[in-house]
Design an enzyme around this catalytic site. Sequence first.
Site, short mmCIF file in Angstrom:
data_model
loop_
_atom_site.label_atom_id
_atom_site.label_comp_id
_atom_site.label_asym_id
_atom_site.label_seq_id
_atom_site.Cartn_x
_atom_site.Cartn_y
_atom_site.Cartn_z
N TYR A 51 8.90 -66.92 -5.80
CA TYR A 51 9.69 -68.07 -5.38
C TYR A 51 10.57 -67.66 -4.20
O TYR A 51 10.89 -66.48 -4.03
CB TYR A 51 10.61 -68.55 -6.50
CG TYR A 51 9.99 -69.40 -7.57
CD1 TYR A 51 9.33 -70.58 -7.28
CD2 TYR A 51 10.14 -69.05 -8.92
CE1 TYR A 51 8.80 -71.38 -8.28
CE2 TYR A 51 9.62 -69.85 -9.93
CZ TYR A 51 8.96 -71.01 -9.60
OH TYR A 51 8.44 -71.81 -10.60
N GLU B 105 14.79 -71.07 -13.54
CA GLU B 105 15.97 -70.75 -14.32
C GLU B 105 17.04 -70.11 -13.43
O GLU B 105 17.82 -69.26 -13.86
CB GLU B 105 15.65 -69.83 -15.52
CG GLU B 105 14.89 -70.50 -16.63
CD GLU B 105 13.41 -70.68 -16.29
OE1 GLU B 105 12.96 -71.84 -16.28
OE2 GLU B 105 12.71 -69.68 -16.06
N ASN C 44 8.06 -78.11 -6.70
CA ASN C 44 7.61 -77.44 -7.92
C ASN C 44 7.75 -78.37 -9.11
O ASN C 44 8.81 -78.93 -9.34
CB ASN C 44 8.44 -76.17 -8.17
CG ASN C 44 7.98 -75.41 -9.40
OD1 ASN C 44 6.79 -75.25 -9.61
ND2 ASN C 44 8.92 -74.95 -10.20
N GLU C 45 6.65 -78.56 -9.84
CA GLU C 45 6.65 -79.37 -11.08
C GLU C 45 7.36 -80.71 -10.86
O GLU C 45 8.19 -81.14 -11.66
CB GLU C 45 7.29 -78.57 -12.22
CG GLU C 45 6.47 -77.33 -12.58
CD GLU C 45 7.15 -76.42 -13.59
OE1 GLU C 45 8.39 -76.34 -13.59
OE2 GLU C 45 6.44 -75.78 -14.37
N GLU D 77 1.23 -70.75 -13.97
CA GLU D 77 2.24 -70.09 -14.80
C GLU D 77 1.66 -69.89 -16.19
O GLU D 77 1.72 -70.79 -17.04
CB GLU D 77 3.53 -70.91 -14.88
CG GLU D 77 4.31 -70.99 -13.58
CD GLU D 77 5.65 -71.69 -13.76
OE1 GLU D 77 6.07 -71.90 -14.92
OE2 GLU D 77 6.28 -72.02 -12.74
N TYR E 31 12.72 -61.83 -20.06
CA TYR E 31 11.62 -62.76 -20.29
C TYR E 31 10.55 -62.21 -21.23
O TYR E 31 9.48 -62.78 -21.36
CB TYR E 31 10.97 -63.14 -18.93
CG TYR E 31 10.46 -64.57 -18.88
CD1 TYR E 31 11.32 -65.60 -18.54
CD2 TYR E 31 9.15 -64.88 -19.15
CE1 TYR E 31 10.86 -66.91 -18.47
CE2 TYR E 31 8.68 -66.19 -19.10
CZ TYR E 31 9.55 -67.20 -18.76
OH TYR E 31 9.09 -68.50 -18.70
#
Length: 684
Positions: A84, A130, A189-190, A269, A335
């Site tokens: 990103y 996030e 994005n999304e 993803e 994560y």
Amino acid sequence: MARKIDYSALLFAAWFISFSIAVQHDSSVQRSFIIDYDNNTFLKDGQPFQYISGSIHYFRLLPDSWDDRLAKMRAAGLNAVQIYVPWNFHMPRPGQHRFTGSADLDLFLALAQKHDLLAIVRAGPYICAEWDFGGLPAWLLQRNASIVMRSSDPQFLAAVDEWMAVLLPIIARRLYSSGGNVIMVQLENEYGSTGQCDLAYIRHLYQLGRRYLGNQTVLFSTDNTLTCVAKERQFYATIDFGVDGTRSLKDTFAPLRALQPKGPLVNSEYYAGWLDHWSSPHVRVGAQLVADGLARMLAYGVNVNIYMFFGGTNFGYWNGANSPPFEPQPTSYDYDAPIAENGDTRYKYQLIRQVIKDATGRQPSPVPRNSSASSFGRVKLQRLASLLGNLDSLIVNRLDGKLPVTMESLGQFQGFALYGTQISEDFEAVAPSLTSSYSLRVEKVRDFVYAFASSNSKPSLGQFLGFISYAESAAVLNFTASDLSSIRNIWLLVENCGHVNSGPDIQGNVKGILGQVTLNGAPLYGWRSYSLDFDRLAAKLPYAKRLAASGEPQAAQASLYMGRLILDKNSLTDTYANLSTFCKGQLWINGFNLGRYWPCAGPQVTLYVPRAVLREGSNSVAVLELLQAPCLSDSSCKIDFLREPDVGFRSKSVADSADSLTYRGKSAVPSSADQLPTVDDERI
């Protein structure tokens, strides 16, 4: 001294390798990366190509570690990395562009190419991740709090155009067709998950991509809500899913195939782990489940990006928050990824490496050794003074008015702001029922409030009244005082716990005191609003004999503590700061902001300390404790520096059932962890 990195040497080496590859390539075949729709595949230099990628966020680790993480990703068998690009990290204020240090995007792409890794760049302007505000700069809210994010709002588009005119030329120089390693670029994005479908905005982004990146670059979208961007047929559509989606890949890809009948299948993803929130258990995803799902996708011909392959750390104040309900993420972005926060390879890494080897038939390069971490023992701290008794060293800006103003109006885009008001002498006439019991009500506040009272109109803290958490339904504090003169001034220290990074609450996402404040029902007016810079104060601590003391008793909460960690040149390794004797606050070492700690809420207990922030000799350790006073006695005033982390491993762990992970912002955990497979966090 902390290790210095010769960026020029690294950049030259990466450039030289890129140049050599371009020269050695058969001149009769032009470097190209395109989509072969008829054969449902990508073509790299005219040959069918399946990418196996992993996500890494260069801004979540220090440049000192970039080479190690990229080498380990290549050694896992990956042939690409996905990144990103956070707008707010590179452009912290209007007109200020940062592309050095941890923001050196060009160097990171060059290093990836040095390791023979292609790059998939998700350029924003919105990224989620996030990350604070999903990568959008909070200074947009200073200009206009009503600006419509992720839309064709002219103010938003003007800012996007300005940013993309800086960013996209950097990416263009690194395109595969130009001798670089960038094969695909995502804009937005999304988007389908916003509930918006502003096609003028989407078309505008597409035109920007074509203007700066040319007509041959693969521009793609990632979305599971295929009702907007995918129907435009401009961006190449991809989806994202976890282990559950791999059990019937035909069914998983069926909605996409209905809109995009031909072309390579892509999971942008594939969730090898999951995000954490404060006050919730650390989420663990079963290693064997991840490996098995990856094997099924590779056999089916799916191009895969593993999210995250390395997570990293939200240093400083960079964590985001999901909403509703408001749930900020902790400092660690581990994560449960195949590569741990400090760069150690996990058992999950070993399984994935074997799956890729079996699927491709290629022997991967040797795995670099894990970095060593050390236990440095205990560092004793001493309380220097109450923080807000020393505001002269903190204040950056001040605005006065009838009501408080937002943090963004103050130019405070992260961290803390202070609000103060003086209770008028005729207050008892206004509120005749006033007794020794008081009720302080804050109508609307974001996010976390620490309330104090003093008799002094100069910013200082006397009595700690309590706190208001973002998790509380009613923003009310009830307290007592012996007489009204002891609370002549009310002080509210407000912490921005992270701008919302996804969902509808990203709109109007301002911080601070947003509504009226009343005392026993009577409104309080005449507010002084201050923006504060804690980093500046923390950097000065090693040179200060003692912070100034206030003339009145100070609350023990919101205090600074100081200690020194002494290291020899052979001890400069990673370590972990155990803050279990503290409750909630911030940690700096040598002036570097390592992030928020909150062991009172969990799941994270330790903070990762990279070796690059340490130096030979004396290292300053500064702690801002906001809620408790753990160090009023010297015996309890300490930090232990440990060899092993605790980001929630010792709390109740949650393995992944295939149904437990959903779209970010609506994450869930299984109702019964007892029925799930055992998680093996063994490192190799």
